[in-house]
Motif scaffolding. Structure first.
Motif, PDB file in Angstrom:
ATOM      1  N   THR A 106      11.676   3.896   0.457  1.00  0.00           N
ATOM      2  CA  THR A 106      10.389   3.100  -0.091  1.00  0.00           C
ATOM      3  C   THR A 106       9.567   3.226   1.207  1.00  0.00           C
ATOM      4  O   THR A 106       8.215   3.554   1.248  1.00  0.00           O
ATOM      5  CB  THR A 106      10.468   1.743  -0.470  1.00  0.00           C
ATOM      6  N   LEU A 107       9.873   3.252   2.387  1.00  0.00           N
ATOM      7  CA  LEU A 107       9.240   2.962   3.654  1.00  0.00           C
ATOM      8  C   LEU A 107       8.746   4.330   3.932  1.00  0.00           C
ATOM      9  O   LEU A 107       7.784   4.671   4.280  1.00  0.00           O
ATOM     10  CB  LEU A 107      10.094   2.477   4.848  1.00  0.00           C
ATOM     11  N   GLU A 108       9.702   5.378   3.482  1.00  0.00           N
ATOM     12  CA  GLU A 108       9.222   6.976   3.771  1.00  0.00           C
ATOM     13  C   GLU A 108       8.301   7.521   2.717  1.00  0.00           C
ATOM     14  O   GLU A 108       7.252   8.122   3.294  1.00  0.00           O
ATOM     15  CB  GLU A 108      10.721   7.724   3.811  1.00  0.00           C
ATOM     16  N   HIS A 109       8.370   7.187   1.465  1.00  0.00           N
ATOM     17  CA  HIS A 109       7.496   7.619   0.532  1.00  0.00           C
ATOM     18  C   HIS A 109       6.196   6.750   0.086  1.00  0.00           C
ATOM     19  O   HIS A 109       5.315   7.326  -0.449  1.00  0.00           O
ATOM     20  CB  HIS A 109       8.293   7.945  -0.717  1.00  0.00           C
TER      21      HIS A 109
ATOM     22  N   ILE B 247      18.454  -8.181  -4.616  1.00  0.00           N
ATOM     23  CA  ILE B 247      17.971  -9.576  -4.169  1.00  0.00           C
ATOM     24  C   ILE B 247      17.698  -9.736  -2.710  1.00  0.00           C
ATOM     25  O   ILE B 247      16.514 -10.229  -2.277  1.00  0.00           O
ATOM     26  CB  ILE B 247      18.517 -10.676  -4.577  1.00  0.00           C
ATOM     27  N   SER B 248      18.783  -9.221  -1.924  1.00  0.00           N
ATOM     28  CA  SER B 248      18.577  -9.249  -0.721  1.00  0.00           C
ATOM     29  C   SER B 248      17.343  -8.254  -0.112  1.00  0.00           C
ATOM     30  O   SER B 248      16.779  -8.464   0.820  1.00  0.00           O
ATOM     31  CB  SER B 248      20.012  -8.785   0.028  1.00  0.00           C
ATOM     32  N   ALA B 249      17.314  -7.127  -0.588  1.00  0.00           N
ATOM     33  CA  ALA B 249      16.326  -6.001  -0.367  1.00  0.00           C
ATOM     34  C   ALA B 249      14.975  -6.602  -0.804  1.00  0.00           C
ATOM     35  O   ALA B 249      13.948  -5.961  -0.180  1.00  0.00           O
ATOM     36  CB  ALA B 249      16.601  -4.772  -0.860  1.00  0.00           C
ATOM     37  N   LEU B 250      14.848  -7.268  -1.973  1.00  0.00           N
ATOM     38  CA  LEU B 250      13.530  -7.461  -2.579  1.00  0.00           C
ATOM     39  C   LEU B 250      12.239  -8.050  -1.770  1.00  0.00           C
ATOM     40  O   LEU B 250      11.353  -7.513  -1.646  1.00  0.00           O
ATOM     41  CB  LEU B 250      13.673  -8.628  -3.621  1.00  0.00           C
ATOM     42  N   PRO B 251      12.859  -9.130  -0.960  1.00  0.00           N
ATOM     43  CA  PRO B 251      11.581  -9.644  -0.024  1.00  0.00           C
ATOM     44  C   PRO B 251      11.030  -8.590   0.883  1.00  0.00           C
ATOM     45  O   PRO B 251       9.788  -8.768   1.415  1.00  0.00           O
ATOM     46  CB  PRO B 251      12.248 -10.839   0.675  1.00  0.00           C
ATOM     47  N   HIS B 252      11.795  -7.646   1.188  1.00  0.00           N
ATOM     48  CA  HIS B 252      11.417  -6.621   2.125  1.00  0.00           C
ATOM     49  C   HIS B 252      10.541  -5.453   1.611  1.00  0.00           C
ATOM     50  O   HIS B 252       9.814  -4.734   2.043  1.00  0.00           O
ATOM     51  CB  HIS B 252      12.543  -6.035   3.099  1.00  0.00           C
ATOM     52  N   LEU B 253      10.931  -5.076   0.145  1.00  0.00           N
ATOM     53  CA  LEU B 253      10.236  -4.082  -0.415  1.00  0.00           C
ATOM     54  C   LEU B 253       9.024  -4.502  -0.967  1.00  0.00           C
ATOM     55  O   LEU B 253       7.932  -3.862  -1.003  1.00  0.00           O
ATOM     56  CB  LEU B 253      11.146  -3.787  -1.663  1.00  0.00           C
ATOM     57  N   VAL B 254       8.775  -5.706  -1.618  1.00  0.00           N
ATOM     58  CA  VAL B 254       7.494  -6.262  -1.825  1.00  0.00           C
ATOM     59  C   VAL B 254       6.394  -6.125  -1.176  1.00  0.00           C
ATOM     60  O   VAL B 254       5.028  -6.367  -1.512  1.00  0.00           O
ATOM     61  CB  VAL B 254       7.616  -7.709  -2.582  1.00  0.00           C
ATOM     62  N   GLY B 255       6.650  -6.137   0.259  1.00  0.00           N
ATOM     63  CA  GLY B 255       5.333  -5.926   1.294  1.00  0.00           C
ATOM     64  C   GLY B 255       5.076  -4.376   1.399  1.00  0.00           C
ATOM     65  O   GLY B 255       4.073  -4.237   2.174  1.00  0.00           O
ATOM     66  N   ILE B 256       5.605  -3.635   0.623  1.00  0.00           N
ATOM     67  CA  ILE B 256       5.179  -2.164   0.682  1.00  0.00           C
ATOM     68  C   ILE B 256       4.925  -1.661  -0.630  1.00  0.00           C
ATOM     69  O   ILE B 256       3.807  -0.840  -0.597  1.00  0.00           O
ATOM     70  CB  ILE B 256       6.679  -1.237   1.366  1.00  0.00           C
ATOM     71  N   ALA B 257       5.479  -2.151  -1.737  1.00  0.00           N
ATOM     72  CA  ALA B 257       5.130  -1.508  -2.962  1.00  0.00           C
ATOM     73  C   ALA B 257       5.683  -2.574  -4.175  1.00  0.00           C
ATOM     74  O   ALA B 257       6.353  -3.456  -3.883  1.00  0.00           O
ATOM     75  CB  ALA B 257       5.858  -0.293  -3.214  1.00  0.00           C
ATOM     76  N   PRO B 258       4.949  -2.399  -5.354  1.00  0.00           N
ATOM     77  CA  PRO B 258       5.334  -3.398  -6.287  1.00  0.00           C
ATOM     78  C   PRO B 258       6.509  -2.990  -6.830  1.00  0.00           C
ATOM     79  O   PRO B 258       6.977  -1.762  -6.880  1.00  0.00           O
ATOM     80  CB  PRO B 258       4.226  -3.072  -7.481  1.00  0.00           C
TER      81      PRO B 258
END
Length: 322
Positions: A100-103, A120-131
């Motif tokens: 996600t950070l790359e693309h 669930i662990s990755a979710l809070p870090h992903l939502v800052g980049i994309a829905p």
């Protein structure tokens, strides 16, 4: 010889040969032949279409699931649509974060149970980049609530949607519209009917504990000034600042309507306006109107202050009415 008398046959019995009539000369063409000495390029005809317009940019998706068969199936299904493209796949939460950070996709499809770093662990870090749209077999109520509290834009359980519904949910997530399948919607409605925030105990199998901090700080959320704590606001604990227990608050004193009580309960669970609208089947504008009235009745300026009053954890102020 008279005109109506046929010529006498010759001695072989055949009629006398008449010469074939002369054909007129071919007509002169209306358009003159091109002059080979003229090398000028003719202007294009206005009746022929010009160059095709560029195709609209495709919606870019990252698929995160530990099952390679599921990833392959989603890739074929989504990339088969003219307006969607799967740009990367991931087998766990850490890889999902890296891809996600790359693309920088438009939408991330995220499973819950994955080896290593779970969804669930990755979710809070992903939502800052994309829905992020949860797409999973996990149907436990506490997992649904935690995913939405952490910022998921929707929750779909495998086996409860068609291919077309999934495609539309991906498009909706990119445009900020939430989608829930039956199990997720039932979990939200059950919480709303009970009127109490869900207990935030340990999730099954230790979900949500793999990443204590983000590998790379994601960009911050953009929020309205009056709702700066809306999306990731944790549920306020039932204890005072001094550590003593607090009795159940008298919520009838605020004079909220039944709908306002439902909305306030959802606010206390950490839901955003979009998630509340989807849960209550109302528009986001209506949600905002309810929140404005709730804030007035609770004498609160922010969500965190309203939650504190609602749960009975706000500090006592003798000079101010509750």
């Amino acid at each position: 010889m008279p005109d109506d008398v046929s010529p006498a046959p010759d001695r072989y019995g055949a009629a006398a040969h008449r010469p074939a009539p002369q054909h007129p000369s071919p007509p002169i063409p209306l358009t003159p032949a091109p002059d080979p000495r003229n090398t000028a390029i003719p202007s294009p005809s206005p009746f022929f279409p010009g160059p095709a317009a560029p195709a609209a940019e495709r919606l870019r998706v990252v698929v995160a699931d530990d099952n390679p068969v599921v990833r392959a199936g989603l890739g074929v299904l989504l990339s088969g649509r003219a307006d969607i493209q799967v740009v990367a796949e991931a087998a766990d939460g850490r890889e999902a974060y890296e891809r996600t950070l790359e693309h920088r996709p438009d939408v991330v499809l995220l499973d819950v149970r994955m080896p290593g770093v779970d969804g669930i662990s990755a979710l809070p870090h992903l939502v800052g980049i994309a829905p992020v749209l949860m797409l999973t077999y996990s149907r436990e109520s506490e997992i649904v609530h935690e995913a939405l509290r952490l910022g998921a834009g929707g929750y779909l359980v495998h086996g409860e949607f068609t291919a077309n519904q999934l495609v539309q949910a991906v498009r909706d997530t990119k445009d900020g519209r939430a989608n829930f399948t039956v199990t997720a919607a039932d979990a939200l409605l059950a919480h709303m009917r009970h009127g109490t925030p869900p207990q935030r105990g340990p999730l099954p199998e230790g979900l949500g504990s793999a990443l204590a901090t983000a590998p790379v700080p994601p960009p911050p959320h953009t929020a309205e000034p009056s709702e700066s704590l809306s999306q990731l606001q944790p549920v306020v604990g039932q204890s005072s600042v001094s550590g003593g227990s607090v009795s159940t608050p008298n919520r009838q004193q605020y004079g909220l309507s039944s709908r306002e009580v439902e909305v306030m309960d959802l606010i206390a669970s950490g839901m955003s306006n979009q998630q509340i609208a989807a849960t209550c089947f109302i528009s986001e504008k209506t949600v905002k109107n309810h929140i404005n009235r709730i804030f007035t009745k609770l004498h609160s300026a922010t969500r965190s202050e309203a939650i504190a009053h609602w749960l009975g954890t706000a500090p006592r102020n003798p000079g101010r009415q509750p």
